[in-house]
Scaffold this motif. Structure first.
Motif, short mmCIF file in Angstrom:
data_model
loop_
_atom_site.label_atom_id
_atom_site.label_comp_id
_atom_site.label_asym_id
_atom_site.label_seq_id
_atom_site.Cartn_x
_atom_site.Cartn_y
_atom_site.Cartn_z
N CYS A 196 -9.54 7.26 -5.16
CA CYS A 196 -8.25 7.07 -4.38
C CYS A 196 -7.94 8.38 -3.50
CB CYS A 196 -7.00 6.92 -5.06
SG CYS A 196 -7.22 5.33 -6.47
N ARG A 199 -0.44 1.91 -8.80
CA ARG A 199 -2.00 1.38 -8.61
C ARG A 199 -2.11 0.26 -9.68
NH1 ARG A 199 -7.27 2.46 -10.35
NH2 ARG A 199 -8.59 1.67 -8.85
N GLN A 256 0.91 -1.22 0.05
CA GLN A 256 0.20 -0.07 -0.17
C GLN A 256 0.88 1.25 -0.13
OE1 GLN A 256 -2.62 -0.08 3.48
NE2 GLN A 256 -2.52 -2.54 3.48
N SER A 296 -2.06 -0.74 -3.59
CA SER A 296 -3.22 0.17 -2.97
C SER A 296 -2.73 1.46 -2.71
CB SER A 296 -3.99 -0.47 -1.61
OG SER A 296 -4.83 0.37 -1.21
N ARG A 321 0.30 5.13 1.13
CA ARG A 321 -0.63 6.32 1.67
C ARG A 321 0.14 7.40 1.82
NH1 ARG A 321 -3.49 2.73 0.52
NH2 ARG A 321 -4.79 1.33 1.63
N GLU A 376 -3.91 5.42 -1.84
CA GLU A 376 -4.96 6.29 -1.22
C GLU A 376 -4.09 7.59 -0.78
OE1 GLU A 376 -7.74 4.76 1.63
OE2 GLU A 376 -7.35 3.00 1.09
#
Length: 854
Positions: A329, A282, A261, A287, A263, A289
């Motif tokens: 996202c 992505r 991921q 993932s 973030r 965000e």
């Protein structure tokens, strides 16, 4: 500007490099010693002479130093002198003939050599090879430090430091491949060899990546066509990036793939290559965000630009173009409207949900941040700090209200104990904003400065806050380097900077470039900025370094500007690291690269202005003759003469100068010749030489020991410096617009009933208690609902804060400051009950009989 299909690493992520390496080194030969602190692309070399071991020739006849640098695997060496120095002589072995220079630019060759001064200090010329030893000896380094800013990462070099002595009237014997070691003329009286290795760019627990951040003579020479908004080719972008863009793209590209991921929390996010790299990540199953500032900007017809308070329109464009917005996202950060979500960090999270690495620092995701003003990207792999960031991100993505978010940050990223600033063991932590006790956070930074033993290095983009300035103004036995974008946005900040410039222990450098008449008069190329930055053009880093050359340095870095707004209102993040000498070295070498670049230009600018003043009287920033006036306002300055801009108030340039003030100038110190002033007690050169003398190797994993220097070790508080007390008056007017917060009102009876006073066995000094009580009583009398009452309330509030902060570290002080913060949050000018009960609480804390007021 970068090819995203390029492989950024041959090794899989995470990297398997050692977490720490030894980048400090020191060598001594006879009376001469040389030490070095290195980062990936630069090194600071520190010289010293043992006066007791040195002979008469070195003690009394030192002319300067030269360096011979040899890169590992190469036979050819580079000789390094200082191109800013005038040549010592014209020709060898001609007694009585010395070259007379009124400036360094009388010959074309001198002008060419001069191009690198203040930037890449290794000499270079147009159409010439590297310096010969003859040229280096003629322009030796008259300083006990030198920065070499043109090194390669993870590379070994050998430096030979040569102390130059002799009679310049005799010249030098020019024959031979190396300078002579004897003779009446110029010769090497002592030398020492030092083996240096730069640190790698990647794989450490802390990686540091600085952009170029400056465009000076070298930029003007290499890319004369790159002016303002003119098109640039890939070579220009790469030169400006200096590895910052490449490091960020590498950080994203090396995430292994599915299950991982990314973030992020970003203020400005519209540099497309980075946004597209996130979209590509992505597409690889990662993932992604993002929490992005989503406050609306407003168009200014006067400036013909968008207000930077709200970057939403630019962020929306880039995120829409990349497809991330449509993919869901993006978490939109909209609260509070009056503050900014100023973070610039990325977190890598492994498939088990654990934070693995963090990219943070001062770099917004814009072209101006990466290729324009100075910035740093800082990669952290300390798992405890990474988890703190992930916890913070998980909360901020919910777009919390400021009050609840500030309480969350106080709980999850608390300040350390009061004695942390004076400790020496290795430690690190993250600090997040907004905060309820914002004044405590700023006081913590001020306490770090007050506890410094030898050196402070500080940057600020918008001026110096009143909570930090008194600490910088105190303790003249500690040298302080201050790098600023400008003197500040507030009059009191400008006054504080002027006070700092008068201090013999302070050096101030201001962002600027040489243009127009200034460059022509100096005989230099006209310099141009990139045109990528409209608001902050030069200094955007947020750095505080405490005793960086010692065994227990402290590094503070991140997104916050060491201001009230950054601690109280904005979303911000900072990292504080103590005892990591590798990290301190990586920061300090880059700090001096920017500091020396700006200070060199400041000196040229001051010289040109002094020349104009001598020819046409004082000149304001508008280029016109300044008006001389007399202060008529009642107070300590009544009757003083000052110079100011002739234009009407609000239309002028802000120029102001007390005519009876004396601003410290290097010229005052230069009355004592070098190198004697470097051994004169309390001179800046002496403080600097002693601080640099602390630099010594520290083996990886070895806990730092308390520094043993000749400088004072005891932590200093505000009450110990009379100069600081007087400076508080100067700074009272400084501050930022406060946010209207929900009132937190308590009755006087409830407040006093809940009051708990601890540690009565450690009384405060009576004089300081009396001062705080007197100010609190005056504040309690203020009628805030009357005309001018709000301004009077603010004046006494600031005075009370200063009086409380001047108290020693005790629970009474902490509780008093906490009540003061609650009072500010509750304040409504029309209702005395919203703030006066808190004043009574503070009076009770200080031992005053509150009942006597009724």
């Amino acid at each position: 500007s970068s090819d995203l299909n390029t492989s950024f690493s041959d090794a899989p992520y995470p990297f398997l490099c050692p977490s720490s390496i030894m980048v400090r080194c020191r060598a001594t030969q006879g009376p001469l010693s040389c030490a070095a602190a290195t980062g990936p692309r630069a090194a600071i070399l520190c010289f010293d002479i043992d006066e007791e071991a040195a002979g008469m020739e070195l003690r009394n006849g030192l002319l300067g130093f030269v360096l011979q640098r040899t890169k590992s695997g190469l036979k050819k060496s580079v000789w390094i002198g200082d191109p800013r120095q005038p040549s010592l002589f014209l020709a060898p072995n001609r007694q009585g003939e010395r070259e007379q220079h009124e400036s360094l630019t009388q010959r074309e060759e001198d002008a060419e050599d001069f191009l690198a001064a203040g930037e890449e200090q290794v000499p270079w010329t147009r159409g010439h090879s590297a310096w010969s030893w003859q040229k280096a000896v003629r322009r030796s380094i008259k300083d006990f430090k030198w920065g070499d800013y043109a090194l390669e990462p993870d590379t070994e070099y050998v430096y030979r430091l040569c102390a130059i002595c002799g009679d310049p009237e005799w010249g030098v014997e020019a024959a031979g491949e190396e300078p002579p070691t004897t003779g009446p003329g110029i010769h090497v009286a002592a030398s020492v060899d030092l083996n240096v290795r730069t640190s790698p760019l990647h794989g450490l627990d802390h990686e540091v990546h600085f952009n170029r951040g400056v465009t000076g003579q070298r930029y003007a020479h290499l890319f004369p066509e790159a002016k303002g908004g003119a098109p640039r080719d890939a070579a220009v972008w790469q030169w400006l990036s200096r590895g910052l863009e490449e490091a960020l793209l590498r950080f994203i590209a090396n995430v292994p793939g599915e299950g991982w991921q990314i973030r992020a929390a970003l203020y400005e996010a519209h540099y497309l290559p980075v946004i597209r790299a996130l979209a590509q990540a992505r597409a690889r199953g990662i993932s992604v965000e993002l929490v992005v500032d989503w406050k609306m900007g407003c168009w200014s017809e006067e400036k013909r630009t968008w207000n930077q308070r709200g970057p939403q329109h630019m962020n929306q464009w880039a995120l829409h173009e990349s497809g991330l917005l449509a993919a869901g996202c993006v978490h939109q950060r909209t609260k509070p409207v009056s503050a900014i979500s100023h973070n610039k960090f990325f977190i890598l999270v492994d498939p088990d949900g654990r934070a693995d690495a963090v990219w943070t620092g001062s770099t917004n995701i814009t072209s101006g941040a990466i290729f324009g003003h100075s910035n740093v990207g800082h990669v952290v792999r300390d798992k405890r700090i990474c988890e703190q960031y992930l916890d913070y991100w998980n909360h901020i993505k919910e777009d919390p209200e400021k009050k609840h978010f500030a309480a969350f940050n106080e709980e999850r990223s608390p300040l350390p104990s009061a004695d942390w600033a004076g400790g020496s063991s290795a430690d690190s932590f993250a600090l997040f904003s907004p905060r309820l006790r914002w004044a405590h956070a700023l006081d913590f930074f001020a306490q770090l400065i007050r506890n410094a033993k030898s050196c402070v290095a500080f940057t600020a983009a918008f001026g110096i806050s009143k909570e930090v300035a008194p600490a910088l103004l105190g303790n003249d036995t500690v040298m302080k380097y201050i790098l600023l974008e400008s003197e500040g946005q507030w009059a009191a900040s400008r006054e504080a900077v002027r006070e700092l410039r008068k201090r013999p222990s302070v050096r101030v450098a201001m962002g600027m470039h040489l243009a127009g008449e200034t460059s022509l008069q100096a005989g230099l190329l006209e310099e141009n900025l990139t045109g990528l930055n409209a608001h902050v053009k030069y200094v955007h880093t947020k750095i505080l370094l405490i005793d960086p050359f010692s065994d227990a340095p402290i590094v503070v870095t991140g997104s916050a500007n060491f201001s009230r707004a950054s601690m109280e209102s904005n979303d911000e993040n900072m990292i504080v690291v103590r005892g990591n000498t590798d990290l301190a070295d990586a920061y300090v070498v880059e700090y001096f690269r920017m500091f020396e670049h700006m200070r060199f230009r400041n000196k040229i600018d001051v010289k040109q202005k002094k020349k104009l003043v001598s020819e046409a009287g004082r000149v304001c920033k508008c280029g016109q003759a300044a008006a001389e006036r007399v202060c008529k306002a009642e107070g300590p300055n009544q009757g003083r003469q000052f110079a100011t801009c002739k234009k009407p108030r609000g239309q002028g340039c802000g120029y102001f100068l007390w005519l009876d003030s004396k601003e410290h100038d290097d010229g005052d110190e230069n009355m004592v010749p070098w190198p004697r002033r470097s051994f004169a007690e309390m001179s800046f050169d002496c403080l600097e030489r002693r601080a640099l003398g602390q630099l010594r190797p520290v083996e990886p994993g070895t806990p730092p020991e308390p520094t043993t220097s000749e400088l004072p070790h005891e932590p200093r508080s505000l009450e110990e410096d009379a100069s600081v007390e007087s400076s508080v008056e100067i700074l009272e007017a400084m501050g930022v617009v406060e946010d209207d917060l929900e009132a937190d009102v308590a009755s006087t009876e409830e407040a006093l009933a809940a009051l708990s006073i601890a540690d009565a066995t450690a009384p405060h000094p009576p004089a300081q208690i009396e001062q705080a009580v007197n100010v609190a009583l005056e504040l309690a009398k203020v009628k805030s609902n009357a005309k001018g009452g709000t301004q009077m309330w603010k004046t006494y509030r600031d005075q009370l804060r200063g009086a409380l902060m001047a108290l020693p570290e005790q629970p009474v002080r902490a509780q008093g400051l906490d009540m003061l913060e609650r009072m500010e949050r509750s304040f409504l000018a029309k209702t005395h009950s919203t703030w006066r009960p808190f004043v009574l609480q503070i009076l009770a804390l200080l031992g005053f009989d509150v009942a006597s007021l009724s």
